[in-house]
Design an enzyme around this catalytic site. Structure first.
Site, PDB file in Angstrom:
ATOM      1  CE  LYS A  13      -2.153  -0.889   3.921  1.00  0.00           C
ATOM      2  NZ  LYS A  13      -1.531  -2.145   4.336  1.00  0.00           N
ATOM      3  NE  ARG A  88      -3.117  -1.219  10.807  1.00  0.00           N
ATOM      4  CZ  ARG A  88      -2.122  -0.705  10.088  1.00  0.00           C
ATOM      5  NH1 ARG A  88      -2.183   0.530   9.675  1.00  0.00           N
ATOM      6  NH2 ARG A  88      -1.070  -1.426   9.797  1.00  0.00           N
ATOM      7  NE  ARG A 122       7.458  -2.227   5.427  1.00  0.00           N
ATOM      8  CZ  ARG A 122       6.143  -2.177   5.641  1.00  0.00           C
ATOM      9  NH1 ARG A 122       5.354  -1.627   4.746  1.00  0.00           N
ATOM     10  NH2 ARG A 122       5.630  -2.678   6.738  1.00  0.00           N
ATOM     11  NE  ARG A 155       7.321  -0.156   9.899  1.00  0.00           N
ATOM     12  CZ  ARG A 155       6.091  -0.155   9.356  1.00  0.00           C
ATOM     13  NH1 ARG A 155       5.872   0.500   8.232  1.00  0.00           N
ATOM     14  NH2 ARG A 155       5.105  -0.793   9.927  1.00  0.00           N
ATOM     15  NE  ARG A 166       3.166  -4.677  11.152  1.00  0.00           N
ATOM     16  CZ  ARG A 166       3.965  -4.448  10.119  1.00  0.00           C
ATOM     17  NH1 ARG A 166       5.125  -5.043  10.012  1.00  0.00           N
ATOM     18  NH2 ARG A 166       3.600  -3.606   9.189  1.00  0.00           N
TER      19      ARG A 166
HETATM   20  P1  AMP Z   1       1.840   0.642   9.208  1.00  0.00           P
HETATM   21  O1  AMP Z   1       2.939   1.596   8.948  1.00  0.00           O
HETATM   22  O2  AMP Z   1       0.563   0.995   8.492  1.00  0.00           O
HETATM   23  O3  AMP Z   1       2.246  -0.795   8.981  1.00  0.00           O
HETATM   24  O4  AMP Z   1       1.479   0.774  10.769  1.00  0.00           O
HETATM   25  C1  AMP Z   1       2.430   0.467  11.757  1.00  0.00           C
HETATM   26  C2  AMP Z   1       1.764   0.302  13.100  1.00  0.00           C
HETATM   27  O5  AMP Z   1       1.146   1.532  13.501  1.00  0.00           O
HETATM   28  C3  AMP Z   1       0.660  -0.728  13.159  1.00  0.00           C
HETATM   29  O6  AMP Z   1       1.147  -2.052  13.315  1.00  0.00           O
HETATM   30  C4  AMP Z   1      -0.104  -0.242  14.396  1.00  0.00           C
HETATM   31  O7  AMP Z   1       0.602  -0.556  15.577  1.00  0.00           O
HETATM   32  C5  AMP Z   1      -0.042   1.269  14.233  1.00  0.00           C
HETATM   33  N1  AMP Z   1      -1.182   1.786  13.431  1.00  0.00           N
HETATM   34  C6  AMP Z   1      -1.113   2.296  12.169  1.00  0.00           C
HETATM   35  N2  AMP Z   1      -2.320   2.686  11.740  1.00  0.00           N
HETATM   36  C7  AMP Z   1      -3.183   2.414  12.748  1.00  0.00           C
HETATM   37  C8  AMP Z   1      -4.602   2.564  12.916  1.00  0.00           C
HETATM   38  N3  AMP Z   1      -5.387   3.059  11.937  1.00  0.00           N
HETATM   39  N4  AMP Z   1      -5.149   2.177  14.099  1.00  0.00           N
HETATM   40  C9  AMP Z   1      -4.392   1.679  15.082  1.00  0.00           C
HETATM   41  N5  AMP Z   1      -3.056   1.496  14.998  1.00  0.00           N
HETATM   42  C10 AMP Z   1      -2.452   1.852  13.843  1.00  0.00           C
END
Ligand code: AMP
Length: 222
Positions: A13, A88, A122, A155, A166
């Site tokens: 994404k 989410r 990544r 990360r 996740r």
């Molecule tokens: P991402 O970069 O989208 O993979 O997000 C990394 C982490 O941020 C996720 O594993 C969650 O811990 C937190 N996170 C990101 N977006 C959300 C959301 N909409 N609601 C809750 N936690 C989030």
């Protein structure tokens, strides 16, 4: 044009949004990037957020909504935005619909092996959060961001201990949003199994045709 990108962690994404934002002239807003910025500040809130992210959990719905609201009401969002990684949960989706109307929801899909390969390979810039891949999307200079010369790192939540959690959290909490948006007639499926650099032009062309209403489907890229 208010786009929402759905799909499993690691499906691509963020990478697709990085390119599309240039084509469509709208900002890419990543929930994860906004939280990582908060964590970087080292505030009490930032420390709490960092703890949750490290293990791949979800931060509180209300907090997330406040952060997103603050961002999408900024001037650069007046012609639209790409929301990536938000909502989410069904609760977040309901709260978002009270705030604004979404025009299209793109649900990205890839085979499980492709997702694991993308997640574990990544790497990202610590400064501007641009996404790279150890094999398929390398920076020009090893360890340094092409954009801002920031340091590139892996990360913490892309390491194996957090990846499993996740993916489980995604299945439990986020996957139900697919039916939620299907029911609203907003959802389109996008299947991409090939490394992005190989299919970038096809991808951009087919997404643009769809958004301009010239096609009703986006052909699978296998
Ligand atoms: P991402 O970069 O989208 O993979 O997000 C990394 C982490 O941020 C996720 O594993 C969650 O811990 C937190 N996170 C990101 N977006 C959300 C959301 N909409 N609601 C809750 N936690 C989030």
């Amino acid at each position: 044009m208010k786009l929402l990108f759905l799909g499993s962690p690691g499906v691509g994404k963020g990478t697709y949004a990085q390119v599309l934002k240039e084509e469509l002239h709208i900002p890419h807003i990543s929930g994860g990037d906004l939280l990582r910025d908060e964590a970087k500040k080292g505030t009490e809130l930032g420390k709490q957020v960092e703890k949750i992210m490290k293990v791949g959990g979800l931060v509180d719905d209300k907090l997330m909504l406040d952060i997103i609201k603050e961002r999408i009401t900024q001037k650069d969002c007046k012609n639209g935005f790409i929301l990536d990684g938000f909502p989410r949960t069904t609760k977040q989706a309901e709260m978002l619909s009270e705030m604004t109307d979404i025009s299209h929801v793109l649900n990205f899909k890839a085979d499980d092996e492709v997702i694991i390969e993308r997640l574990s390979g990544r790497i990202v810039c610590r400064q501007c959060q641009k996404i790279y891949h150890k094999k398929n999307l390398k920076p020009k200079v090893d360890g340094t961001c092409d954009n801002c010369e920031g340091e590139i790192y892996q990360r913490e939540d892309d390491k194996p201990h957090a990846i499993k959690n996740r993916l489980e959290v995604y299945q439990q909490k986020t996957a139900p949003l697919i039916d939620h948006y299907k029911g609203k007639g907003l959802l389109i499926e996008v299947v991409i199994n090939k490394p992005f650099e190989q299919v970038k032009d096809t991808f951009i062309g087919s997404i643009k045709s769809y958004l301009e209403g010239k096609t009703e489907q986006i052909p699978d890229i296998k």
